[in-house]
Design a protein around this motif. Structure first.
Motif, PDB file in Angstrom:
ATOM      1  N   HIS A 191      -7.804  14.280  -7.077  1.00 49.69           N
ATOM      2  CA  HIS A 191      -8.211  15.266  -6.592  1.00 49.69           C
ATOM      3  C   HIS A 191      -8.230  15.329  -4.776  1.00 49.69           C
ATOM      4  CE1 HIS A 191     -11.695  17.863  -4.150  1.00 49.69           C
ATOM      5  NE2 HIS A 191     -11.060  18.334  -4.716  1.00 49.69           N
ATOM      6  N   ARG A 192      -7.968  13.356  -4.077  1.00 50.23           N
ATOM      7  CA  ARG A 192      -7.669  13.330  -3.419  1.00 50.23           C
ATOM      8  C   ARG A 192      -6.149  14.074  -2.529  1.00 50.23           C
ATOM      9  NH1 ARG A 192      -9.419   9.136  -2.900  1.00 50.23           N
ATOM     10  NH2 ARG A 192      -8.101   7.577  -3.100  1.00 50.23           N
ATOM     11  N   ILE A 193      -4.849  13.517  -3.469  1.00 49.85           N
ATOM     12  CA  ILE A 193      -4.099  14.357  -3.918  1.00 49.85           C
ATOM     13  C   ILE A 193      -3.838  14.933  -3.463  1.00 49.85           C
ATOM     14  CG2 ILE A 193      -1.682  13.467  -3.589  1.00 49.85           C
ATOM     15  CD1 ILE A 193      -2.346  10.296  -5.483  1.00 49.85           C
ATOM     16  N   LEU A 194      -4.617  15.967  -4.058  1.00 46.17           N
ATOM     17  CA  LEU A 194      -3.599  17.289  -4.477  1.00 46.17           C
ATOM     18  C   LEU A 194      -4.341  18.201  -3.490  1.00 46.17           C
ATOM     19  CD1 LEU A 194      -4.877  18.010  -8.266  1.00 46.17           C
ATOM     20  CD2 LEU A 194      -3.441  18.030  -7.352  1.00 46.17           C
ATOM     21  N   GLN A 195      -5.281  17.168  -2.966  1.00 42.39           N
ATOM     22  CA  GLN A 195      -5.906  18.746  -1.166  1.00 42.39           C
ATOM     23  C   GLN A 195      -5.031  18.195  -0.261  1.00 42.39           C
ATOM     24  OE1 GLN A 195     -10.021  16.290  -1.007  1.00 42.39           O
ATOM     25  NE2 GLN A 195     -10.557  18.628  -0.811  1.00 42.39           N
ATOM     26  N   ALA A 249      -5.619  14.927 -14.508  1.00 42.03           N
ATOM     27  CA  ALA A 249      -5.964  13.429 -13.368  1.00 42.03           C
ATOM     28  C   ALA A 249      -5.621  12.790 -14.930  1.00 42.03           C
ATOM     29  CB  ALA A 249      -7.245  13.371 -13.715  1.00 42.03           C
ATOM     30  N   ARG A 250      -5.992  12.877 -16.344  1.00 45.08           N
ATOM     31  CA  ARG A 250      -5.372  12.836 -17.410  1.00 45.08           C
ATOM     32  C   ARG A 250      -3.814  12.474 -17.790  1.00 45.08           C
ATOM     33  NH1 ARG A 250      -7.543  16.101 -19.865  1.00 45.08           N
ATOM     34  NH2 ARG A 250      -5.607  17.003 -21.158  1.00 45.08           N
ATOM     35  N   ARG A 251      -2.940  13.401 -17.520  1.00 36.01           N
ATOM     36  CA  ARG A 251      -1.792  13.351 -17.892  1.00 36.01           C
ATOM     37  C   ARG A 251      -1.141  12.068 -16.996  1.00 36.01           C
ATOM     38  NH1 ARG A 251       1.601  16.751 -19.763  1.00 36.01           N
ATOM     39  NH2 ARG A 251       3.535  15.933 -18.864  1.00 36.01           N
ATOM     40  N   SER A 252      -1.846  12.064 -15.591  1.00 34.02           N
ATOM     41  CA  SER A 252      -1.170  11.026 -14.328  1.00 34.02           C
ATOM     42  C   SER A 252      -1.589   9.597 -14.092  1.00 34.02           C
ATOM     43  CB  SER A 252      -1.037  11.788 -12.811  1.00 34.02           C
ATOM     44  OG  SER A 252      -2.662  12.002 -12.753  1.00 34.02           O
ATOM     45  N   HIS A 253      -2.614   9.939 -15.351  1.00 31.45           N
ATOM     46  CA  HIS A 253      -3.828   8.423 -15.534  1.00 31.45           C
ATOM     47  C   HIS A 253      -3.748   8.186 -14.475  1.00 31.45           C
ATOM     48  CE1 HIS A 253      -1.429   8.425 -19.543  1.00 31.45           C
ATOM     49  NE2 HIS A 253       0.048   7.865 -19.118  1.00 31.45           N
ATOM     50  N   LEU A 254      -4.477   8.522 -13.453  1.00 28.99           N
ATOM     51  CA  LEU A 254      -5.518   9.155 -12.123  1.00 28.99           C
ATOM     52  C   LEU A 254      -6.626   8.922 -11.767  1.00 28.99           C
ATOM     53  CD1 LEU A 254      -2.672  10.351  -9.592  1.00 28.99           C
ATOM     54  CD2 LEU A 254      -3.446   7.328 -10.080  1.00 28.99           C
ATOM     55  N   ARG A 277       1.268   6.361  -7.123  1.00 25.39           N
ATOM     56  CA  ARG A 277       0.270   7.762  -6.938  1.00 25.39           C
ATOM     57  C   ARG A 277       1.237   9.360  -7.631  1.00 25.39           C
ATOM     58  NH1 ARG A 277      -5.487   5.771  -5.509  1.00 25.39           N
ATOM     59  NH2 ARG A 277      -5.553   3.792  -7.145  1.00 25.39           N
ATOM     60  N   VAL A 278       1.875   9.550  -5.763  1.00 23.55           N
ATOM     61  CA  VAL A 278       1.471  11.115  -5.811  1.00 23.55           C
ATOM     62  C   VAL A 278       2.766  11.334  -6.596  1.00 23.55           C
ATOM     63  CG1 VAL A 278       3.218  12.241  -3.846  1.00 23.55           C
ATOM     64  CG2 VAL A 278       1.593  10.816  -3.362  1.00 23.55           C
ATOM     65  N   ALA A 279       4.266  10.372  -6.925  1.00 22.42           N
ATOM     66  CA  ALA A 279       5.070  10.545  -8.017  1.00 22.42           C
ATOM     67  C   ALA A 279       4.436  10.747  -9.159  1.00 22.42           C
ATOM     68  CB  ALA A 279       6.357   9.408  -7.904  1.00 22.42           C
ATOM     69  N   SER A 280       3.438  10.055 -10.029  1.00 19.22           N
ATOM     70  CA  SER A 280       2.972  10.064 -11.342  1.00 19.22           C
ATOM     71  C   SER A 280       2.250  11.644 -11.265  1.00 19.22           C
ATOM     72  CB  SER A 280       2.010   8.531 -11.410  1.00 19.22           C
ATOM     73  OG  SER A 280       1.620   9.015 -12.994  1.00 19.22           O
ATOM     74  N   ALA A 316       0.718  -1.163  -0.032  1.00 18.72           N
ATOM     75  CA  ALA A 316      -0.073   0.073   0.114  1.00 18.72           C
ATOM     76  C   ALA A 316       1.127   1.579   0.167  1.00 18.72           C
ATOM     77  CB  ALA A 316      -1.199   0.344   1.316  1.00 18.72           C
ATOM     78  N   PRO A 317       1.939   1.688   1.069  1.00 17.28           N
ATOM     79  CA  PRO A 317       1.984   2.114   0.850  1.00 17.28           C
ATOM     80  C   PRO A 317       3.814   2.900  -0.226  1.00 17.28           C
ATOM     81  CG  PRO A 317       2.989   1.515   2.895  1.00 17.28           C
ATOM     82  CD  PRO A 317       2.308   0.378   1.818  1.00 17.28           C
ATOM     83  N   ALA A 318       3.843   1.731  -1.097  1.00 19.11           N
ATOM     84  CA  ALA A 318       4.510   1.512  -2.196  1.00 19.11           C
ATOM     85  C   ALA A 318       4.099   2.586  -3.691  1.00 19.11           C
ATOM     86  CB  ALA A 318       5.259   0.424  -2.830  1.00 19.11           C
ATOM     87  N   ALA A 319       2.460   1.898  -3.195  1.00 17.92           N
ATOM     88  CA  ALA A 319       1.682   1.823  -4.093  1.00 17.92           C
ATOM     89  C   ALA A 319       1.185   3.328  -4.163  1.00 17.92           C
ATOM     90  CB  ALA A 319       0.052   1.134  -4.212  1.00 17.92           C
ATOM     91  N   MET A 320       0.961   4.345  -3.019  1.00 15.43           N
ATOM     92  CA  MET A 320       0.438   5.528  -2.687  1.00 15.43           C
ATOM     93  C   MET A 320       1.750   6.395  -3.440  1.00 15.43           C
ATOM     94  SD  MET A 320      -1.367   8.034  -2.217  1.00 15.43           S
ATOM     95  CE  MET A 320      -2.702   6.983  -1.462  1.00 15.43           C
ATOM     96  N   ILE A 321       2.870   5.895  -3.100  1.00 16.10           N
ATOM     97  CA  ILE A 321       3.770   6.945  -3.530  1.00 16.10           C
ATOM     98  C   ILE A 321       4.256   6.640  -4.963  1.00 16.10           C
ATOM     99  CG2 ILE A 321       6.700   7.045  -3.470  1.00 16.10           C
ATOM    100  CD1 ILE A 321       6.616   5.847  -0.894  1.00 16.10           C
TER     101      ILE A 321
END
Length: 263
Positions: free
Chosen positions: A47-51, A36-41, A16-19, A9-14
């Protein structure tokens, strides 16, 4: 299986943040849909990560668009400065070692320790403790105390006082305070005479950092019986000032013209 999911889970979140952060590279401020389009998220995840990144200062929001924030600028500036200090210091260290035979170190304050970023010359004392990439206690070293003397006490890391390595080691807060007073009286130059290793003296000066970013110090060390302290003080003071000038892109001082009176 549950353990593997927790570990992933931590690696996957990292990832996502890096992307998400990489979507800003070379771009103007972006909308949520563009990020969202450029990061493929998924839009909701972006939105949650950006906040959270906005709260931390890594990203800033203006109306409906996002851009990299001041914290990213600070981190980038610190990295750039570290590289510029290293590039500026290495030729100076090489020349000083060639001319004096002493060992030159470029060190950085990291927590309660110093990290040796570069060394030119044979390692004094125990090689493992003085090697490039090695760490030593800030309070036990001339480089560490030179950097502490330049910092307001409120900005000090949480210091630890390891047991004395030699009878000359700084191992209490009272001894540190007295030594820092001597360093300031000496114009910012620290002397460690056999406190880190018996038979070894080190002389160090902090490198000016303009009040921001990492703390660096330049030091010379050698055998106590042969090192000329007064000469080493002059050398490290000049070298630290020169490293700062080169790293900061400040032109060298030009000597004042000498007026010759003609009879």
């Amino acid at each position: 299986m549950a353990t593997a999911q927790i570990d992933d889970a931590p690696a996957a979140m990292i990832d996502r943040v890096a992307s998400l952060l990489e979507s800003f590279v070379g771009q103007r401020p972006l909308t949520l849909a563009e990020i969202a389009r450029r990061s493929h998220l998924p839009r909701s995840s972006a939105h949650r990560i950006l906040q959270r990144l906005v709260e931390l200062g890594w990203v800033e929001r203006n109306d409906f668009k996002y851009a990299l924030g001041f914290r990213m600028f600070e981190l980038g500036s610190q990295f750039t400065r570290q590289r510029s200090v290293h590039r500026a210091a290495l030729p100076i260290m090489t020349e000083l070692h060639r001319r004096t035979g002493l060992t030159a170190h470029l060190s950085m304050l990291t927590g309660a320790e110093i990290l040796h970023l570069e060394r030119v010359g044979i390692a004094p004392g125990y090689a493992a403790e003085w090697a490039t990439g090695a760490r030593q206690s800030a309070v036990l070293t001339a480089a560490g105390r030179a950097m502490l003397a330049e910092l307001p006490e409120a900005e000090w890391p949480e210091l630890s006082f390891p047991g004395p390595i030699t009878p000359y080691s700084i191992h209490t807060a009272a001894l540190l305070d007295r030594d820092l007073e001597r360093i300031r009286d000496r114009g910012g130059v620290a002397i460690d005479a056999q406190g880190s290793a018996l038979g070894i003296t080190a002389v160090a000066a902090a490198i000016e950092n303009g009040g921001a970013g990492a703390q660096f110090a330049f030091s010379l060390s050698g055998a106590t019986r042969t090192l000329r302290v007064d000469a080493a003080i002059a050398e490290v003071r000049t070298a630290a000032a020169t490293v700062w000038r080169v790293a900061a892109g400040v032109p060298p001082l030009r000597p004042r013209p000498v007026l010759v009176r003609r009879g």
